[in-house]
Design a protein around this motif. Sequence first.
Motif, mmCIF file in Angstrom:
data_model
loop_
_atom_site.group_PDB
_atom_site.id
_atom_site.type_symbol
_atom_site.label_atom_id
_atom_site.label_comp_id
_atom_site.label_asym_id
_atom_site.label_seq_id
_atom_site.Cartn_x
_atom_site.Cartn_y
_atom_site.Cartn_z
ATOM 1 N N LEU A 76 0.762 -1.491 0.096
ATOM 2 C CA LEU A 76 0.159 0.325 0.330
ATOM 3 C C LEU A 76 1.088 1.052 0.608
ATOM 4 C CD1 LEU A 76 -3.314 -0.956 2.620
ATOM 5 C CD2 LEU A 76 -3.092 -1.124 0.132
ATOM 6 N N GLU A 77 2.120 1.381 0.615
ATOM 7 C CA GLU A 77 2.604 2.238 0.932
ATOM 8 C C GLU A 77 3.973 2.819 0.043
ATOM 9 O OE1 GLU A 77 6.619 4.177 3.702
ATOM 10 O OE2 GLU A 77 5.763 2.429 3.728
ATOM 11 N N GLU A 78 3.788 1.582 -0.960
ATOM 12 C CA GLU A 78 4.995 1.619 -2.370
ATOM 13 C C GLU A 78 3.689 2.010 -3.665
ATOM 14 O OE1 GLU A 78 7.584 -1.377 -2.371
ATOM 15 O OE2 GLU A 78 8.681 0.040 -0.651
ATOM 16 N N ARG A 79 2.484 1.297 -3.101
ATOM 17 C CA ARG A 79 2.150 1.568 -4.793
ATOM 18 C C ARG A 79 0.754 2.737 -5.121
ATOM 19 N NH1 ARG A 79 2.209 -5.238 -5.282
ATOM 20 N NH2 ARG A 79 4.384 -5.359 -5.044
ATOM 21 N N ASP A 136 6.002 9.915 0.384
ATOM 22 C CA ASP A 136 6.844 11.026 0.313
ATOM 23 C C ASP A 136 7.149 11.982 -0.998
ATOM 24 O OD1 ASP A 136 8.294 10.103 2.573
ATOM 25 O OD2 ASP A 136 9.159 8.217 1.867
ATOM 26 N N ARG A 137 5.837 11.099 -2.005
ATOM 27 C CA ARG A 137 5.977 12.253 -3.291
ATOM 28 C C ARG A 137 5.468 13.443 -3.692
ATOM 29 N NH1 ARG A 137 5.110 8.244 -8.189
ATOM 30 N NH2 ARG A 137 6.796 6.451 -7.970
ATOM 31 N N TRP A 138 3.431 12.579 -2.987
ATOM 32 C CA TRP A 138 2.770 13.861 -2.677
ATOM 33 C C TRP A 138 2.993 15.334 -1.457
ATOM 34 C CZ3 TRP A 138 -1.035 13.914 1.170
ATOM 35 C CH2 TRP A 138 -1.192 12.798 1.046
ATOM 36 N N LEU A 139 4.141 14.289 -0.764
ATOM 37 C CA LEU A 139 3.643 15.116 0.855
ATOM 38 C C LEU A 139 5.160 16.259 0.691
ATOM 39 C CD1 LEU A 139 2.449 12.705 3.018
ATOM 40 C CD2 LEU A 139 1.609 14.990 2.789
ATOM 41 N N LEU A 140 6.398 16.327 -0.047
ATOM 42 C CA LEU A 140 7.587 16.610 -0.290
ATOM 43 C C LEU A 140 7.253 17.974 0.215
ATOM 44 C CD1 LEU A 140 9.750 16.059 -0.402
ATOM 45 C CD2 LEU A 140 9.715 16.556 -3.535
ATOM 46 N N ASP A 141 6.720 19.211 -0.910
ATOM 47 C CA ASP A 141 6.757 20.141 -0.502
ATOM 48 C C ASP A 141 4.873 20.971 0.936
ATOM 49 O OD1 ASP A 141 8.197 20.607 -2.129
ATOM 50 O OD2 ASP A 141 6.840 20.185 -4.053
ATOM 51 N N ALA A 142 4.666 20.081 1.097
ATOM 52 C CA ALA A 142 3.776 20.513 2.176
ATOM 53 C C ALA A 142 4.131 20.488 3.793
ATOM 54 C CB ALA A 142 3.178 18.632 2.361
ATOM 55 N N GLY A 143 3.513 21.395 4.557
ATOM 56 C CA GLY A 143 4.324 21.945 5.482
ATOM 57 C C GLY A 143 4.147 20.718 7.041
ATOM 58 N N PHE A 144 4.153 21.452 7.949
ATOM 59 C CA PHE A 144 4.546 20.064 8.707
ATOM 60 C C PHE A 144 2.784 19.814 9.398
ATOM 61 C CE2 PHE A 144 4.324 19.540 13.371
ATOM 62 C CZ PHE A 144 5.564 18.529 13.246
ATOM 63 N N LEU A 170 -0.667 14.632 9.296
ATOM 64 C CA LEU A 170 -1.921 14.496 8.958
ATOM 65 C C LEU A 170 -1.799 13.566 7.757
ATOM 66 C CD1 LEU A 170 -4.124 17.910 9.161
ATOM 67 C CD2 LEU A 170 -4.424 15.694 10.641
ATOM 68 N N GLY A 171 -0.984 13.428 6.160
ATOM 69 C CA GLY A 171 -0.808 12.868 4.895
ATOM 70 C C GLY A 171 -0.336 11.495 5.837
ATOM 71 N N TYR A 172 0.330 11.433 6.711
ATOM 72 C CA TYR A 172 1.710 10.307 7.571
ATOM 73 C C TYR A 172 0.216 10.136 8.425
ATOM 74 C CZ TYR A 172 5.800 11.467 5.593
ATOM 75 O OH TYR A 172 6.667 11.178 4.303
ATOM 76 N N ALA A 173 0.094 10.602 9.185
ATOM 77 C CA ALA A 173 -1.290 9.852 10.086
ATOM 78 C C ALA A 173 -2.125 8.646 9.173
ATOM 79 C CB ALA A 173 -1.734 11.545 11.362
ATOM 80 N N PHE A 174 -2.716 9.985 8.163
ATOM 81 C CA PHE A 174 -3.445 8.684 7.521
ATOM 82 C C PHE A 174 -3.262 8.361 6.639
ATOM 83 C CE2 PHE A 174 -6.046 12.250 9.855
ATOM 84 C CZ PHE A 174 -6.224 11.467 10.755
ATOM 85 N N ILE A 229 -0.131 5.966 5.717
ATOM 86 C CA ILE A 229 1.500 4.484 6.289
ATOM 87 C C ILE A 229 0.754 4.502 7.762
ATOM 88 C CG2 ILE A 229 2.477 4.554 4.604
ATOM 89 C CD1 ILE A 229 4.337 6.519 6.057
ATOM 90 N N GLY A 230 0.269 5.951 8.796
ATOM 91 C CA GLY A 230 0.218 5.916 10.252
ATOM 92 C C GLY A 230 -0.683 4.499 10.242
ATOM 93 N N PHE A 231 -2.650 5.334 10.058
ATOM 94 C CA PHE A 231 -3.347 4.025 9.669
ATOM 95 C C PHE A 231 -3.489 3.075 10.082
ATOM 96 C CE2 PHE A 231 -8.086 2.632 9.124
ATOM 97 C CZ PHE A 231 -8.623 3.363 10.683
ATOM 98 N N THR A 232 -2.647 3.055 8.667
ATOM 99 C CA THR A 232 -3.096 1.060 7.991
ATOM 100 C C THR A 232 -2.167 0.550 9.020
ATOM 101 O OG1 THR A 232 -2.863 2.511 5.745
ATOM 102 C CG2 THR A 232 -2.155 -0.025 6.136
ATOM 103 N N ALA A 233 -1.290 1.063 9.475
ATOM 104 C CA ALA A 233 0.101 -0.189 10.257
ATOM 105 C C ALA A 233 -0.778 -0.437 11.763
ATOM 106 C CB ALA A 233 1.022 0.902 10.527
#
Length: 296
Positions: free
Chosen positions: A108-111, A116-124, A129-133, A135-139
């Motif tokens: 899911l993370e890689e495909r 890491d692609r679409w959060l590259l230019d995101a703020g803190f 939120l991007g990581y949390a919802f 790969i974070g929630f999935t794990a």
Amino acid sequence: MSFEPILLAPEEEVIEVYPYRRVWSTTWLEVGVLAVVVVAIVVLTDFVGVLPADYVAPLPKTGMALLPFVAWLVISYRAEHTAIEPRTGMLRLLIMGALVANGVAIPLEERLFLPDRWLLDAGFFGRVLGYAFTIGFTAEFLKYAVMRYTIWPQRFQQRLDGVAYGLAVSMGFATVLNLHFALYTDATLYATALRVISNTFQHMALGIILGYFLAELRVARPPVFWIPAGLFLTAILSGFYYAFHALAIVGGLGISPLRGLMLALGVVGAALLIMAFLIESADTRMEALTGRRQLI
């Protein structure tokens, strides 16, 4: 006239033997072993120069990736089986954690997620939120599902059972992430050691919290939103960890992996201390109300 017998020696106080593995002490020992090994690699690379910075031999990298699992096996799993009342099913839980990480989380993370692609230019907070919802929630949901639909509720007799089982499934999950990084990237041994300790300590910390939420559902009467709240909390904490980890490693124009190492140590240390306090407080309150520790 009757005479009472005179005791020549005072009665010995009966000391109750704790029948379970002491989860906190074995976990601290694992954390210490891993920290010492990684610090040694950093010192030998950055300060002594014995290990070249570009050392990429696959066998040492694989050994480093497997070190957390070996430490858990030798310290926690062995201690569990020497306890008077061992918790059963822990190795099976670790294997299932590894399977869901390899079969679901990584694809899911890689495909699909590709954070890491679409959060590259995101703020803190966008990163949080991007990581949390993704790969974070999935794990955290996968780890919860493994525990919830295999060993719960019959294996959960006290709150520390949740911590022990949460650590087991998290160790399996982290081991697969570590092996995936070691085997499928060109990272050096130095970078692999830092990634391994980051993955392992992060998932250990979140596994402790998630296990506590699941154990509380068994031994107490929490509100109906208890488990969703636990999943939301661990997912958000995961998002904060990823966001802070990026800030800790990259500062200004330089890169400081040591800050990432300190962050990982701080996270797992805080989780151990805070959850130990919360569980001890809850058990003490229960003992005051019922006259005994909460056991089912």
